[in-house]
Scaffold this active site. Sequence first.
Site, PDB file in Angstrom:
ATOM      1  CE  LYS A 146      34.121  40.134  44.961  1.00 39.93           C
ATOM      2  NZ  LYS A 146      32.887  40.890  44.712  1.00 39.93           N
ATOM      3  CE  LYS A 194      32.778  36.442  44.237  1.00 35.43           C
ATOM      4  NZ  LYS A 194      31.892  37.570  44.124  1.00 35.43           N
ATOM      5  CE  LYS A 207      34.752  45.073  40.108  1.00 37.16           C
ATOM      6  NZ  LYS A 207      33.478  44.439  40.493  1.00 37.16           N
TER       7      LYS A 207
END
Length: 328
Positions: free
Chosen positions: A200, A253, A222
Amino acid sequence: MNFPIRPRRNRRTPAIRNLVRETALSPADFVLPVFLHEDAEDTPIESMPGVTRWSLEGLVKEVGEAHALGINAVVLFPKIEESLKTPYAQECYNDDGLIPRAILALKEAYPSLCVITDVALDPYNSDGHDGVVARDGLGELHILNDETVAILVEQAICHARAGADIVSPSDMMDGRVAAIRAGLDESGFEHVGILSYTAKYASAFYGPFRGALDSAPKEGDKQTYQMDPANLREAIRELQLDEAEGADMVMVKPAGPYLDVIARLRDTTTLPIAAYQVSGEYLMLKSAAAGGWLDEKKIVLESLLGIKRAGANIILTYFAKQAAEWLR
Ligand code: PBG
């Protein structure tokens, strides 16, 4: 001219093209991500035209329509009331919370449906991060790994208790797959699967989603847990860990800008691979089509076909219902 080899012969008629086609999309490939909230109203999501944040009742109806079109799985994303958000995200393992009630309602209405839940703290965390936030003496933010993992285990068990078929950790903390596997097994949920967000990326393509859930980080970004978009070998490292820790399926993703990652993981693992066509990818296609600049049906099906051709067995997409209708 004398060309003995002419690839165009295999493209000459629709019947021949159908014979030689290498990849086919099916509604059974799709997972529909659905947003829900506590309100009785169904609310259109401003940042994602055509997508709705559903009431529990609206959710059951929407998922029923999707299931009737041949879509067998959904993944649930809750918008949690601000007053329930805390630094330790306790609401994420409340058995009477929104997600457990939604799982129960969906499994009751559609026993043949596969219900997947997102395991991460961001909708529940007053800091808007996927993990617990601490601040050091210099005022720097740190996302605490092991403290977060302990909460994710509780969250996963709570979802399993409500009847989730598969839990899907999207937080990118280290060691979470092993911890969730052990927690589920100790609680008698050895039949509940784990779809791990293996690769991710820290992506700007999630912008519209965070708008949909009001889940953007209050401070910082993040990048200390989600992956650097520049890295491919690191995705293989995450894959090896997830395999060793007991993931049943792995995910890449976003999808479209990361087809090389999908293809590489496909070559490296025997596990099923999922890819998430995320909110920003959806918004790009949707807005270009709304402007009349692209043919929506053609561009969406081509984008999904590309994801499958790259090696994804499972595609999470906000276009699931539309695409299933087009494929009928
Ligand atoms: C958070 C989560 C995100 C998405 C799915 N789960 C956003 C994020 O990591 O900030 C994004 C999905 C999308 O953009 O469609 N755990």
